[in-house]
Design a protein around this motif. Structure first.
Motif, short mmCIF file in Angstrom:
data_model
loop_
_atom_site.label_atom_id
_atom_site.label_comp_id
_atom_site.label_asym_id
_atom_site.label_seq_id
_atom_site.Cartn_x
_atom_site.Cartn_y
_atom_site.Cartn_z
N SER A 267 46.14 42.17 65.48
CA SER A 267 45.07 42.97 66.09
C SER A 267 45.47 44.44 66.18
O SER A 267 44.63 45.33 66.23
N PHE A 268 46.77 44.71 66.16
CA PHE A 268 47.28 46.09 66.26
C PHE A 268 47.42 46.70 64.87
O PHE A 268 46.97 47.82 64.61
N LYS A 269 48.03 45.94 63.94
CA LYS A 269 48.30 46.48 62.60
C LYS A 269 48.42 45.33 61.59
O LYS A 269 49.50 44.77 61.42
N PRO A 270 47.33 44.97 60.94
CA PRO A 270 47.38 43.85 59.99
C PRO A 270 48.08 44.20 58.67
O PRO A 270 48.56 43.32 57.98
N VAL A 271 48.13 45.49 58.36
CA VAL A 271 48.71 45.96 57.10
C VAL A 271 49.58 47.17 57.39
O VAL A 271 49.20 48.03 58.18
N GLY A 272 50.75 47.23 56.74
CA GLY A 272 51.63 48.37 56.95
C GLY A 272 51.26 49.54 56.05
O GLY A 272 50.47 49.41 55.11
N LEU A 273 51.84 50.70 56.36
CA LEU A 273 51.64 51.89 55.55
C LEU A 273 52.97 52.26 54.88
O LEU A 273 54.04 51.89 55.38
N PRO A 274 52.92 52.99 53.75
CA PRO A 274 54.16 53.38 53.08
C PRO A 274 55.15 54.06 54.04
O PRO A 274 56.36 53.86 53.94
N GLU A 275 54.62 54.82 55.00
CA GLU A 275 55.49 55.54 55.94
C GLU A 275 56.28 54.57 56.83
O GLU A 275 57.38 54.90 57.28
N ASP A 276 55.72 53.37 57.09
CA ASP A 276 56.46 52.38 57.89
C ASP A 276 57.75 51.98 57.17
O ASP A 276 58.79 51.74 57.80
N VAL A 277 57.65 51.86 55.84
CA VAL A 277 58.83 51.49 55.04
C VAL A 277 59.77 52.69 54.92
O VAL A 277 61.00 52.54 55.01
N ALA A 278 59.20 53.88 54.75
CA ALA A 278 60.03 55.08 54.58
C ALA A 278 60.93 55.33 55.79
O ALA A 278 62.07 55.75 55.64
N LYS A 279 60.41 55.02 57.00
CA LYS A 279 61.22 55.26 58.20
C LYS A 279 62.45 54.36 58.23
O LYS A 279 63.51 54.75 58.69
#
Ligand code: NAD
Length: 262
Positions: A223-235
């Motif tokens: 419900s908060f974040k079903p899909v990640g963003l490239p920036e999530d991996v970059a961090k």
């Protein structure tokens, strides 16, 4: 950002497949943290655009167009890289391709070979050439000589129907990461992998986040974040590239919102 906050000041980084998605996000974040970037991709337009972004951030960026699954091209690229950079401190083996959903009994042999070649053979080839130089990097005795980060996948942790070749390639990266950590540890080089879950990038084509979310397993944070963003991996890549992670090696770290760990 002040100079003191920059985690990769003066580091030279090679990122494969840096023209799009996760590779691009890593290139931009690393440059914000003071790194110079060797940008590899097979797509020259995409790579050049990312190089412009890095230069706008005040960092050095040089583009190297090569298919990282092809041995002669990787050999030639390595020569060109070291003509432009004295040493590579951080290697991010990120280039990869997705696969269409196919069961093993229906999979064409050429498809299997292509997926394994681009996703796994490339990591072997680029690491083979770059690590040969990285083991000679100049670094004070109390610091690492280098860091290698491999882009695996949650599909490399557990098999999933329809993803046979892709999953086998990514599981190969998880295993190769452990081998490399053992082989390169004595040279003060760490080797870790990241296992992204579902991340919204062009690898899925032009699809909205909502439709992409609906096409896959739910995350624990649905419900908060079903899909990640490239920036999530970059961090997470930044953590693995920085000295904060110096005592971590041989690990494959999920970045998946908890998706796919059972
Ligand atoms: N997006 C996801 O959900 C996800 C999940 C798990 C793992 N991954 C992995 O993350 C990495 C990056 O994927 P992405 O989602 O950013 O994809 P993307 O398609 O946005 O970017 C991949 C880049 O790699 C380049 N590339 C492809 N083949 C190449 C080759 N042979 N030589 C050099 N460059 C090549 C492409 O041109 C492209 O610019 C891949 O290894 C992928 O398997 C992605």
């Amino acid at each position: 950002m002040s100079v003191l906050e920059k985690r990769l000041l003066g580091k030279n980084v090679l990122i494969t497949g840096a023209g799009s998605g996760i590779g691009r996000a890593i290139a931009v974040l690393f440059a914000k943290h003071g790194a110079n970037i060797a940008i590899n991709d097979i797509n020259a337009d995409a790579a050049n655009k990312v190089a412009d972004e890095i230069k706008d951030l005040g960092q050095k960026a040089v583009v190297f167009i090569a298919d990282v699954s092809d041995q002669p091209q990787v050999k030639e690229m390595t020569k060109e890289i070291f003509a432009n950079f004295e040493q590579i401190d951080i290697l991010v083996n990120n280039a990869g391709i997705g696969a269409t959903f196919t069961s093993i009994i229906h999979m064409k042999v050429e498809n299997w070979d292509r997926i394994i070649k681009v996703n796994l053979r490339s990591v072997f080839l680029v690491t083979r050439y770059i690590a040969r130089r990285m083991i000679k990097n100049k670094a004070p005795k109390d610091q690492l000589r280098g860091k290698i980060i491999n882009m695996a996948s949650m599909r490399g942790k557990t098999g999933r129907s329809g993803f046979g070749a892709y999953g086998a390639a990514k599981a190969g990266i998880v295993n190769l990461t452990q081998t490399l950590a053992q082989e390169l540890g004595k040279y003060r080089i760490t080797v870790n992998a990241i296992c992204p879950g579902l991340i919204h990038t062009p690898i899925y084509g032009p699809i909205s986040i909502e439709n992409l979310a609906g096409s896959s397993l739910p995350t624990c944070l649905q419900s908060f974040k079903p899909v990640g963003l490239p920036e999530d991996v970059a961090k997470v890549a930044l953590f693995l590239a920085s000295s904060d992670s110096d005592f971590i090696t041989g690990q494959s770290i999920p970045v998946s919102g908890g998706q796919g760990f059972v």
